[in-house]
Design a protein around this motif. Structure first.
Motif, PDB file in Angstrom:
ATOM      1  N   TYR A 132     -10.588 -17.235  -1.974  1.00 17.74           N
ATOM      2  CA  TYR A 132     -10.062 -15.992  -2.539  1.00 17.74           C
ATOM      3  C   TYR A 132      -8.920 -16.278  -3.516  1.00 17.74           C
ATOM      4  O   TYR A 132      -8.882 -15.736  -4.616  1.00 17.74           O
ATOM      5  N   VAL A 133      -8.003 -17.155  -3.125  1.00 15.76           N
ATOM      6  CA  VAL A 133      -6.877 -17.491  -3.991  1.00 15.76           C
ATOM      7  C   VAL A 133      -7.376 -18.144  -5.281  1.00 15.76           C
ATOM      8  O   VAL A 133      -6.941 -17.792  -6.390  1.00 15.76           O
ATOM      9  N   VAL A 134      -8.313 -19.071  -5.160  1.00 16.59           N
ATOM     10  CA  VAL A 134      -8.859 -19.746  -6.347  1.00 16.59           C
ATOM     11  C   VAL A 134      -9.550 -18.737  -7.253  1.00 16.59           C
ATOM     12  O   VAL A 134      -9.366 -18.763  -8.479  1.00 16.59           O
ATOM     13  N   MET A 135     -10.321 -17.830  -6.667  1.00 15.01           N
ATOM     14  CA  MET A 135     -11.045 -16.857  -7.490  1.00 15.01           C
ATOM     15  C   MET A 135     -10.111 -15.859  -8.166  1.00 15.01           C
ATOM     16  O   MET A 135     -10.362 -15.459  -9.303  1.00 15.01           O
ATOM     17  N   ILE A 136      -9.048 -15.470  -7.498  1.00 15.12           N
ATOM     18  CA  ILE A 136      -8.087 -14.570  -8.135  1.00 15.12           C
ATOM     19  C   ILE A 136      -7.496 -15.226  -9.380  1.00 15.12           C
ATOM     20  O   ILE A 136      -7.399 -14.606 -10.439  1.00 15.12           O
ATOM     21  N   PHE A 137      -7.097 -16.489  -9.244  1.00 10.72           N
ATOM     22  CA  PHE A 137      -6.576 -17.201 -10.412  1.00 10.72           C
ATOM     23  C   PHE A 137      -7.658 -17.379 -11.468  1.00 10.72           C
ATOM     24  O   PHE A 137      -7.398 -17.250 -12.665  1.00 10.72           O
ATOM     25  N   ALA A 138      -8.884 -17.665 -11.051  1.00 12.57           N
ATOM     26  CA  ALA A 138      -9.977 -17.873 -11.996  1.00 12.57           C
ATOM     27  C   ALA A 138     -10.312 -16.597 -12.765  1.00 12.57           C
ATOM     28  O   ALA A 138     -10.751 -16.658 -13.905  1.00 12.57           O
ATOM     29  N   TYR A 139     -10.109 -15.429 -12.164  1.00 14.84           N
ATOM     30  CA  TYR A 139     -10.329 -14.166 -12.858  1.00 14.84           C
ATOM     31  C   TYR A 139      -9.115 -13.753 -13.687  1.00 14.84           C
ATOM     32  O   TYR A 139      -9.244 -13.214 -14.778  1.00 14.84           O
TER      33      TYR A 139
END
Length: 172
Positions: A132-139
């Motif tokens: 979730y943390v990685v995807m938030i940054f990726a978005y």
């Protein structure tokens, strides 16, 4: 909610329906439905001390048949979801490792199985939090750079206040 299956299916649905823009209604419905389901279901699961929906349904309605129907529905939904999820895993690993799709899929399944066997549900929960943390940054990071390129403001909604007051506002 933010997973390969959701991302692939929602992006495809939005792209195919009404030229893209009109399909965004499905995204809002998917998100809103998820939030409503979580808000309406979680308190009852906690109140009854149950950890799964079939357990809750079976105990709530005093029926093994209802529990069986809940298990069947859960399996159908889960298999459908996992198919999309594994498609995303195969694509991601094949591109990342520069191998063919089947090899990427096999590597992804092996990693997921390893984490599930070693860590159990608690381990999977922690990997989901990290994902979730990685995807938030990726978005968020690309959105900020695209916004800077198009509007000169990292968050254009904050600059909207300058339009109403007649001054140019850049808030960070």
């Amino acid at each position: 909610w933010m997973s390969a299956a959701s991302f692939i299916s929602m992006a495809g649905l939005i792209a195919l329906s009404y030229g893209g823009y009109g399909g965004s209604v499905f995204l809002m419905g998917w998100t809103g439905g998820y939030v409503i389901l979580a808000m309406l279901l979680a308190p009852y699961l906690r109140k009854y001390g149950k950890f799964t929906v079939p357990e809750f349904i079976g105990d709530r309605f005093y029926s093994k048949s209802a529990r069986g129907v809940a298990v069947a529905c859960l399996i159908i939904c889960s298999v459908t979801y996992v198919i999309g999820q594994m498609k995303g895993v195969g694509v991601a690993f094949s591109r990342f490792l520069e191998v063919d799709y089947n090899t990427g899929l096999t590597i992804g399944i092996a990693i997921v199985t390893f984490y599930a066997v070693i860590g159990g549900m608690k381990g999977i929960t922690y990997t989901q939090m990290a994902q979730y943390v990685v995807m938030i940054f990726a978005y968020t990071i690309p959105a900020i750079f695209i916004s800077m390129e198009l509007t000169g403001n990292p968050i254009p909604q904050l600059g909207l206040a300058g339009t109403f007051t007649g001054t140019e506002t850049f808030l960070l």
